[in-house]
Structures are given as C-alpha cells and as structure tokens.
Design a protein around this motif. Structure first.
Motif, PDB file in Angstrom:
ATOM      1  N   LYS A   1      44.608  38.861  38.682  1.00 22.54           N
ATOM      2  CA  LYS A   1      43.350  39.268  39.333  1.00 22.54           C
ATOM      3  C   LYS A   1      43.579  39.703  40.781  1.00 22.54           C
ATOM      4  CE  LYS A   1      42.105  34.522  40.545  1.00 22.54           C
ATOM      5  NZ  LYS A   1      43.211  33.851  39.891  1.00 22.54           N
TER       6      LYS A   1
ATOM      7  N   LYS B   1      22.252  36.070  50.092  1.00 16.04           N
ATOM      8  CA  LYS B   1      22.990  36.633  48.959  1.00 16.04           C
ATOM      9  C   LYS B   1      22.199  37.705  48.226  1.00 16.04           C
ATOM     10  CE  LYS B   1      21.834  33.185  45.499  1.00 16.04           C
ATOM     11  NZ  LYS B   1      22.367  32.239  44.533  1.00 16.04           N
TER      12      LYS B   1
ATOM     13  N   ASP C   1      33.112  43.834  34.038  1.00 16.03           N
ATOM     14  CA  ASP C   1      32.155  42.943  33.371  1.00 16.03           C
ATOM     15  C   ASP C   1      32.567  41.473  33.464  1.00 16.03           C
ATOM     16  OD1 ASP C   1      34.357  43.453  31.753  1.00 16.03           O
ATOM     17  OD2 ASP C   1      33.221  43.298  29.885  1.00 16.03           O
ATOM     18  N   GLN C   2      33.766  41.187  33.925  1.00 16.94           N
ATOM     19  CA  GLN C   2      34.228  39.806  34.085  1.00 16.94           C
ATOM     20  C   GLN C   2      34.365  39.407  35.556  1.00 16.94           C
ATOM     21  OE1 GLN C   2      37.761  39.040  31.770  1.00 16.94           O
ATOM     22  NE2 GLN C   2      36.972  40.179  30.026  1.00 16.94           N
ATOM     23  N   ALA C   3      33.909  40.256  36.448  1.00 15.38           N
ATOM     24  CA  ALA C   3      34.009  39.973  37.883  1.00 15.38           C
ATOM     25  C   ALA C   3      33.068  38.843  38.267  1.00 15.38           C
ATOM     26  CB  ALA C   3      33.679  41.226  38.680  1.00 15.38           C
ATOM     27  N   LYS C   4      33.470  38.074  39.279  1.00 16.62           N
ATOM     28  CA  LYS C   4      32.659  36.970  39.801  1.00 16.62           C
ATOM     29  C   LYS C   4      32.550  37.131  41.311  1.00 16.62           C
ATOM     30  CE  LYS C   4      34.600  33.797  36.412  1.00 16.62           C
ATOM     31  NZ  LYS C   4      35.473  32.627  36.256  1.00 16.62           N
ATOM     32  N   ALA C   5      31.382  36.822  41.852  1.00 18.16           N
ATOM     33  CA  ALA C   5      31.185  36.925  43.297  1.00 18.16           C
ATOM     34  C   ALA C   5      30.487  35.670  43.807  1.00 18.16           C
ATOM     35  CB  ALA C   5      30.352  38.156  43.636  1.00 18.16           C
ATOM     36  N   GLU C   6      30.863  35.267  45.006  1.00 17.07           N
ATOM     37  CA  GLU C   6      30.292  34.087  45.640  1.00 17.07           C
ATOM     38  C   GLU C   6      30.123  34.385  47.125  1.00 17.07           C
ATOM     39  OE1 GLU C   6      32.733  30.309  46.775  1.00 17.07           O
ATOM     40  OE2 GLU C   6      31.970  30.015  44.747  1.00 17.07           O
TER      41      GLU C   6
ATOM     42  N   ILE D   1      35.030  37.878  46.050  1.00 12.96           N
ATOM     43  CA  ILE D   1      34.875  38.557  44.764  1.00 12.96           C
ATOM     44  C   ILE D   1      36.190  38.453  43.999  1.00 12.96           C
ATOM     45  CG2 ILE D   1      34.237  40.723  43.634  1.00 12.96           C
ATOM     46  CD1 ILE D   1      33.239  41.479  46.618  1.00 12.96           C
ATOM     47  N   GLU D   2      36.133  37.936  42.777  1.00 12.85           N
ATOM     48  CA  GLU D   2      37.299  37.874  41.902  1.00 12.85           C
ATOM     49  C   GLU D   2      37.179  38.984  40.874  1.00 12.85           C
ATOM     50  OE1 GLU D   2      38.343  34.202  40.053  1.00 12.85           O
ATOM     51  OE2 GLU D   2      38.194  33.092  41.931  1.00 12.85           O
TER      52      GLU D   2
END
Length: 177
Positions: free
Chosen positions: A82, A94, A146-151, A159-160
């Motif tokens: 990643k 946010k 579609d598999q991204a993650k954000a915090e 963002i991953e």
C-alpha cells in the motif's frame, strides 16, 4: 585588475548558488503550496481588518492581508502492499474534506471556513488561509480505490491506498515444428 576579476567570479558563483537553491526549493515545495480561493461566505469583510495602519515602527501595527496561499505539507509512504498519504490540514472538520482517485492521481479538496472569535476588535495580522482548496498528488502506480481508507485526526489526514496487482510477466517458450 586581478582582485576585480576574482570578486566578479565570486559574485557569479554566489549568484549561481542562490539560483540553484531557489530552483531546488521550488521543486521540493511545488506540490505542497496550495491556493485557497475565498468564497463570499468564508472571506472576511474589510471592516474586520485595521484600515488605519500608520507609519509606526512596530510590526504589530502594520496591516497584513489574509493569506491566499498555504503550505499543505504532506508525505507519501510506500510499503509492499500500500501507499500511505499524510497531509497536514489543520482547522477543518472531516465533512469539509473530499477525496477522489482518478487513475494514478489522488485529489484532495476541502474548505477551511473563517470563524469569528469576537464581534469587537480588528485583525492586526492575517496569515491563515481560508476558503476552498484542492491538491493533486501523483501516485507512483495504480491503486484499489474502492478499498482505500481515510482518517482525519488532530489536523492530519491519513489515507491508505492498497496497491493494485501488477500484471506479471510470463515467459513464452518457442517450440520448433
């Protein structure tokens, strides 16, 4: 005459060095410098700033306009599976951040709203940027959007982005007939 020639060469070398330094700085910061576009609901009215700046010697007495550019510092980290993007974007909620992946480009949009701390007084210094912004970050390779993650926590957006599987090469054996 020899001293003058040495001085001239020294100045030329210094000028080249300064030019090289500026070019390097511009290359390193070009993606992080972001334009904030004020909108009618976010921009401060002219009555909020001190319009009576006088020719005083104190720096605090001078009027500074609101910044229209800001540095959105960020990092792009890569491991085996990643990419991790970290952007420092203080002062937002946010829900004011929008993320989009277009091919190999991560687009970050947002809006930093101006909040009034008091109804009285005036600004002496305005260095914070307010308004809408967007920043594009080129990704080295394709990702699985579609598999991204954000915090977003403490003013830092993380963002991953999982890497997309790269097509593997295949050896083809040539046979004779």
């Amino acid at each position: 005459m020899n001293t003058l020639s040495s001085l001239k060469q020294g100045l030329e070398g210094t000028w080249r060095s300064v030019g090289e330094g500026w070019r390097h700085l511009r290359e390193q910061a070009s993606g992080a410098l972001t334009r904030f576009t004020p909108q009618s609901r976010t921009s401060a009215s002219s009555s909020e700033t001190d319009s009576s700046a006088s020719a005083s010697t104190s720096l605090a007495d001078w009027q500074f306009p609101s910044a229209g550019w800001a540095l959105l510092a960020g990092d792009l980290f890569e491991d085996d599976d990643k990419y991790i993007v970290r952007l420092e974007i203080p002062g937002l909620d946010k829900q004011d951040i929008d993320l989009e992946i277009r091919n190999d480009l991560l687009v970050v949009r947002g809006e930093k709203r101006h909040e009034h701390a008091s109804t009285q007084g005036r600004y002496r210094v305005r260095q914070c940027a307010y308004g809408s912004f967007h920043r594009s970050i080129a990704l080295p390779k394709a990702v699985l959007g579609d598999q991204a993650k954000a915090e977003y926590r403490n003013g830092v957006l993380r963002i991953e982005l999982p890497k997309a599987a790269q097509p593997q090469g295949r050896r083809i054996e040539v046979r004779s007939e």
